[in-house]
Scaffold this motif. Structure first.
Motif, PDB file in Angstrom:
ATOM      1  N   LEU B  24      45.377  -5.253 -22.336  1.00  0.00           N
ATOM      2  CA  LEU B  24      45.787  -5.824 -21.056  1.00  0.00           C
ATOM      3  C   LEU B  24      44.766  -6.904 -20.712  1.00  0.00           C
ATOM      4  O   LEU B  24      43.587  -6.617 -20.508  1.00  0.00           O
ATOM      5  N   TRP B  26      43.281  -9.502 -18.249  1.00  0.00           N
ATOM      6  CA  TRP B  26      43.250  -9.685 -16.786  1.00  0.00           C
ATOM      7  C   TRP B  26      42.620 -11.041 -16.449  1.00  0.00           C
ATOM      8  O   TRP B  26      41.486 -11.311 -16.826  1.00  0.00           O
ATOM      9  N   HIS B  28      41.309 -13.392 -13.433  1.00  0.00           N
ATOM     10  CA  HIS B  28      40.890 -13.328 -12.026  1.00  0.00           C
ATOM     11  C   HIS B  28      41.390 -14.540 -11.240  1.00  0.00           C
ATOM     12  O   HIS B  28      41.827 -15.545 -11.803  1.00  0.00           O
ATOM     13  N   LEU B  40      40.421  -2.429 -12.106  1.00  0.00           N
ATOM     14  CA  LEU B  40      40.216  -2.560 -13.552  1.00  0.00           C
ATOM     15  C   LEU B  40      39.787  -1.218 -14.143  1.00  0.00           C
ATOM     16  O   LEU B  40      40.251  -0.815 -15.223  1.00  0.00           O
ATOM     17  N   VAL B  49      41.407  -2.879 -21.349  1.00  0.00           N
ATOM     18  CA  VAL B  49      41.377  -3.966 -20.360  1.00  0.00           C
ATOM     19  C   VAL B  49      40.331  -5.011 -20.776  1.00  0.00           C
ATOM     20  O   VAL B  49      39.169  -4.693 -20.985  1.00  0.00           O
ATOM     21  N   ALA B  51      38.780  -8.596 -19.529  1.00  0.00           N
ATOM     22  CA  ALA B  51      38.717  -9.458 -18.341  1.00  0.00           C
ATOM     23  C   ALA B  51      37.683 -10.561 -18.542  1.00  0.00           C
ATOM     24  O   ALA B  51      36.492 -10.350 -18.328  1.00  0.00           O
ATOM     25  N   VAL B  91      48.039 -10.162 -17.180  1.00  0.00           N
ATOM     26  CA  VAL B  91      48.077  -9.966 -15.731  1.00  0.00           C
ATOM     27  C   VAL B  91      47.160 -11.007 -15.088  1.00  0.00           C
ATOM     28  O   VAL B  91      46.005 -11.145 -15.491  1.00  0.00           O
ATOM     29  N   GLY B  92      47.697 -11.733 -14.106  1.00  0.00           N
ATOM     30  CA  GLY B  92      46.854 -12.730 -13.440  1.00  0.00           C
ATOM     31  C   GLY B  92      47.056 -12.692 -11.942  1.00  0.00           C
ATOM     32  O   GLY B  92      48.181 -12.516 -11.463  1.00  0.00           O
ATOM     33  N   GLN B 238      45.564  -5.997  -5.504  1.00  0.00           N
ATOM     34  CA  GLN B 238      44.706  -5.272  -6.462  1.00  0.00           C
ATOM     35  C   GLN B 238      43.402  -4.835  -5.831  1.00  0.00           C
ATOM     36  O   GLN B 238      42.746  -3.909  -6.298  1.00  0.00           O
ATOM     37  N   CYS B 246      48.120  -0.492  -8.709  1.00  0.00           N
ATOM     38  CA  CYS B 246      48.042   0.059 -10.069  1.00  0.00           C
ATOM     39  C   CYS B 246      49.263   0.914 -10.359  1.00  0.00           C
ATOM     40  O   CYS B 246      49.799   0.906 -11.482  1.00  0.00           O
TER      41      CYS B 246
END
Lengths: 392, 258
Positions: B24, B26, B28, B40, B49, B51, B91-92, B238, B246
Motif C-alpha cells: 500500500l 501512501w 501525503h 498508517l 505500508v 510512505a 492511496v493519496g 485519515q 481505516c
C-alpha cells in the motif's frame, strides 16, 4: 548628488478606516473603495506634480509598477512614462523603476515598450527591472517559486533583444520565441541604463554589481543601517569582480519632506507619512512573503524580522530615527543627506516627495523648496573615496 | 516501521515502511509526510505500508526537475518500479491524492486499486474555494479540522526549529506544485477515464479546503469509482476520523479482494 523625483501614485482618497474590516490595502481590498471620479482627479494631479518637478530642474522623474492595490496606481508604468515624455523638458530623464518582469506575461513586450520610449526620448530613458512585491504573486497568480528564475531569464531575454541583431531564436525554460526581432531597436547604445531597485537581498546586489552589468543599485524602503550595509556590499562585490564601483552605481530611494522650519516640516508631514507606513504599506506576512519568493534562509530571516519591526503602529518619529524618512528645514535636510551620502557613498537620490495622503499644495511646496533650497547646495556634493575600511 | 533513503530519478527520497501484506503506497498531502501516523500504524496491521516523503518535501531532496505536479506523478511511477512493487493499493490524501491521480492516468500497470482522500487536482467552475495561500498558519490549521478542540491542542504545541524548517520547506514545495493553476491541472479531467482499477473517493463532510461536492465530481469522472463521505469531519479523515477512515478503506480493499 543627482536628484530624481519619484512618485508612487497611491489612492490618497482611500477610506482610512478600511483596515477595521480588511487586512490590507493590497490583493483583496474590494475595489469598491476606489471612486473613479476621485481617481481620475488624482491621476491628473500626480502627473502635474511629476511635470512640475521636471521643470524645476530635477535630473529626471521616476515612476514604478504595482498591481491591484491602493498603494500605487500604476499597473502600467510605461503608459505613465509615455504621458510624461513629451510634456517634460527635453533635458529631463524618465526612469521606470521598474518593470516587474516575472509577473508579466511577455517580457518581450517590455523590451519593445522600453525601446519605443528610448527612441521618443532620444535616449533619456532609464529602465529598471524588479521581481515585484510578494503580494503581486497573489494578485497576478504567478508562481512565486519561479520568481527568481523567471526574473533572470526575462532579464536576459530583454537585454539580448536590445543588443543582439534580430531575428534570433530565444530558447529558454519559461520563454520561447522563434523570432526575437525588435522594431524599434533601442536608441541608446549598447542599451538604455538599467537600474535595480531592491530592498537589499544578497542575490540582487550580486546580480546588479556583476562586472558585465554594473547596474545602478537603488536601495528602497530600508532603514539607514541597511542602506550603509547594502552600499558596502555592492562595493565589495564590485571589488571581488575586479573593478571599483562608482558612486553613480549607487542610489537611495527615500521619502523626504522639507519646509520652512523643522517644526513646520514635522507638523505638516506627520499624518501623511504615517498614513503611508500604516495604511498603504499594511500587509500580512502571508501576502508579503509568498512561499518561494525568497530562498528558504532569507524567508526565515524576514519572517523573524517582520515580527519585531512591523508589529504595531509606526510613528513618524520612529521612521526619522530609523532613517526611513528625512524631514525638516532645508538646512536639516541638506545636512542629513550629506551625512547619509558620506556614510553610504551613493550619488543618486530618488526623492519621494509625495507619500501617503500628502495633499497637492504641500507636495508642490515640498518639490519647490527641495528644488530651490536643497538641490543646489548638494549638487556638487560627491562621496569621498570609500575604501573597504570605511564600512562599519 | 523502518526508514530508508532511496534514490529515484536522481532524487534522494525518504521512505517509511512497515507492516506485512499486499503493498500500500501512501502519498501525503501538502502538510508533508515523514510521520508514522496512527492511520498508517493501523493499516500496517494488514498491509505493507510504504510512505515516501515526496520530492521537495521534508527530508527528501528538491530535485532540479521539481517543477510541476506531472513531474511528481512520473516520479511515483518510477518509485513503484524502483521498489519493484506490483498489485499496489495507491492511496493519496489532498495534494498526495492529486499526485496519485496524475500517476494513475499515466499508468495503472502496477496498481491494484486507487484511493483518493479529499484530493486536489480538479476545478469545478463556480464552486467557491478559499485562497489557502493567504491563510495564516492558525487559519490553515483551524480550517483543516472540523473538531476545533483538536485544533486547540495542535496550536498549543510550539514548533521547534526543525519543525519550523520542515513546514517552510513543505510550504515552498506546495506552492511550486499548486500555486498556478491554483490547486488543479486543467487537463487532468480529460484523462481520468483511463483509470481502470477499482477506485475509492473519501471526503470529509465538513471539508473547508475543498467542498464535499467534489467527491461526486471525481466519482463521476473515474469509471466505477465509489465515493464515501465521512460525517463531522474536515479535510483530513485519515487524521480526524482515523478509525472510520481505516474502516472504509479496509472494507473497500476487502471487497476488491485485497
Amino acid at each position: 548628488m543627482r536628484f530624481f523625483f519619484f512618485h508612487l501614485m497611491p489612492y490618497a482618497d482611500l477610506d482610512p478606516d478600511y483596515d477595521k474590516i480588511h487586512p490590507s490595502s493590497w490583493v483583496t481590498l474590494p475595489n469598491s473603495y476606489y471612486d473613479p471620479a476621485k481617481g481620475a482627479a488624482l491621476y491628473h494631479r500626480y502627473l502635474d506634480e511629476l511635470e512640475y518637478a521636471a521643470e524645476l530642474g530635477f535630473e529626471g522623474v521616476g515612476v514604478n509598477e504595482h498591481h491591484q492595490n491602493a498603494y500605487g496606481l500604476m499597473p502600467c508604468p510605461n503608459v505613465f512614462a509615455g504621458m510624461l515624455v513629451r510634456k517634460i523638458p527635453d533635458t529631463a530623464k524618465i526612469a521606470v523603476l521598474g518593470r516587474a518582469l516575472p509577473v508579466l506575461a511577455n517580457p518581450l513586450s517590455v523590451a519593445e515598450e522600453f525601446a519605443v520610449l528610448d527612441n521618443i526620448t532620444r535616449g533619456r530613458l532609464i529602465t529598471g527591472f524588479v521581481r515585484g512585491i510578494g503580494a503581486e504573486y497573489h494578485s497576478l497568480a504567478v508562481n512565486p517559486t519561479e520568481s527568481h528564475e523567471r526574473f533572470h531569464e526575462a532579464h536576459d531575454l530583454v537585454i539580448a533583444a536590445w543588443t543582439q541583431p534580430g531575428p534570433f531564436p530565444w530558447e529558454g525554460k519559461y520563454y520561447h520565441f522563434p523570432h526575437v526581432n525588435l522594431w524599434p531597436r533601442v536608441y541608446q547604445q549598447p542599451h538604455p541604463p538599467v537600474w535595480i531597485p531592491s530592498q537589499g537581498s544578497r542575490e540582487t546586489i550580486e546580480f546588479a554589481a556583476d562586472s558585465a552589468r554594473r547596474y545602478t543599485y537603488l536601495q528602497t524602503a530600508a532603514p539607514a543601517a541597511t542602506l550603509f550595509k547594502t552600499m558596502q556590499s555592492y562595493r565589495d562585490e564590485a571589488e571581488r569582480q575586479g573593478y571599483q564601483a562608482s558612486p553613480d552605481q549607487l542610489g537611495w530611494s527615500i521619502k523626504i519632506y522639507v519646509a520652512e522650519t523643522d517644526a513646520i516640516a514635522r507638523e505638516e508631514a506627520k499624518p501623511h507619512i504615517e498614513s503611508f507606513a500604516n495604511k498603504f504599506l499594511r500587509m500580512p506576512q502571508e501576502m508579503l512573503l509568498p512561499p518561494g519568493y525568497t530562498s528558504m534562509a532569507s524567508m526565515k530571516g524576514l519572517i523573524q524580522s517582520r515580527k519585531t519591526i512591523t508589529s504595531g503602529y509606526r510613528t513618524m518619529e520612529q521612521m526619522l530615527e530609523q532613517g526611513t524618512f528625512i524631514c525638516g528645514s532645508p538646512q536639516t535636510v541638506i545636512e542629513q543627506l550629506a551625512e547619509y551620502q558620506r556614510r553610504g557613498g551613493f550619488n543618486i537620490v530618488m526623492a519621494g516627495l509625495h507619500f501617503g495622503t500628502l495633499p497637492h499644495a504641500l507636495t508642490m511646496k515640498n518639490i519647490e523648496i527641495f528644488a530651490r533650497d536643497v538641490m543646489p547646495a548638494l549638487k556638487s556634493a560627491v562621496p569621498g573615496h570609500m575604501p573597504r575600511a570605511a564600512a562599519e | 516501521m523502518r526508514e530508508d533513503f532511496i534514490t529515484v530519478a536522481g532524487c534522494r527520497t525518504l521512505v517509511q515502511r512497515g507492516g506485512k501484506g499486499p503493498p500500500l503506497l501512501w502519498l501525503h498531502g501538502a502538510g508533508g509526510g515523514g510521520r508514522w501516523t496512527p492511520a498508517l500504524a493501523r493499516l500496517a496491521e494488514r498491509y505493507d505500508v510504504i510512505a515516501p516523503e515526496l520530492p521537495g518535501f521534508g527530508r527528501s531532496d528538491t530535485p532540479d526537475w521539481f517543477d510541476t505536479i506531472h513531474d511528481v506523478g512520473f516520479f511515483v511511477l518510477d518509485l513503484l518500479k524502483a521498489l519493484d512493487l506490483r498489485g499496489v493499493h495507491l492511496v493519496g490524501a489532498s495534494l498526495g491524492g492529486w499526485v496519485a491521480a496524475e500517476a494513475a492516468v499515466r499508468s495503472t500497470e502496477r496498481l491494484a486499486s486507487l484511493t483518493l482522500i479529499g484530493p486536489a487536482g480538479l476545478h469545478m467552475k463556480g464552486v467557491p474555494r478559499p485562497d489557502t495561500f493567504l491563510w495564516t498558519e492558525e487559519e490553515a490549521t483551524r480550517a483543516l479540522f472540523h473538531d476545533q478542540l483538536l485544533v486547540d491542542a495542535m496550536l498549543a504545541v510550539v514548533p521547534d526549529e526543525a519543525e519550523i524548517d520542515r513546514r517552510l520547506k513543505n510550504r515552498f514545495a506546495t506552492a511550486r506544485l499548486a500555486w498556478s493553476p491554483r490547486w488543479h491541472d486543467p487537463h487532468l479531467h480529460k484523462w481520468l477515464h483511463r483509470i481502470d482499477v477499482p477506485t475509492l473517493i473519501v471526503w470529509g463532510a465538513e471539508d473547508r479546503y475543498l467542498p464535499q461536492v467534489y467527491a461526486q465530481h471525481w466519482a463521476g469522472l473515474i469509471p466505477g469509482a465509489e465515493a464515501v463521505v465521512v460525517p463531522d469531519c474536515g479535510h483530513s479523515p485519515q487524521a480526524e476520523k482515523a478509525a472510520d477512515f481505516c474502516g472504509h478503506l479496509e472494507s473497500f480493499l476487502e471487497r476488491m479482494g485485497r
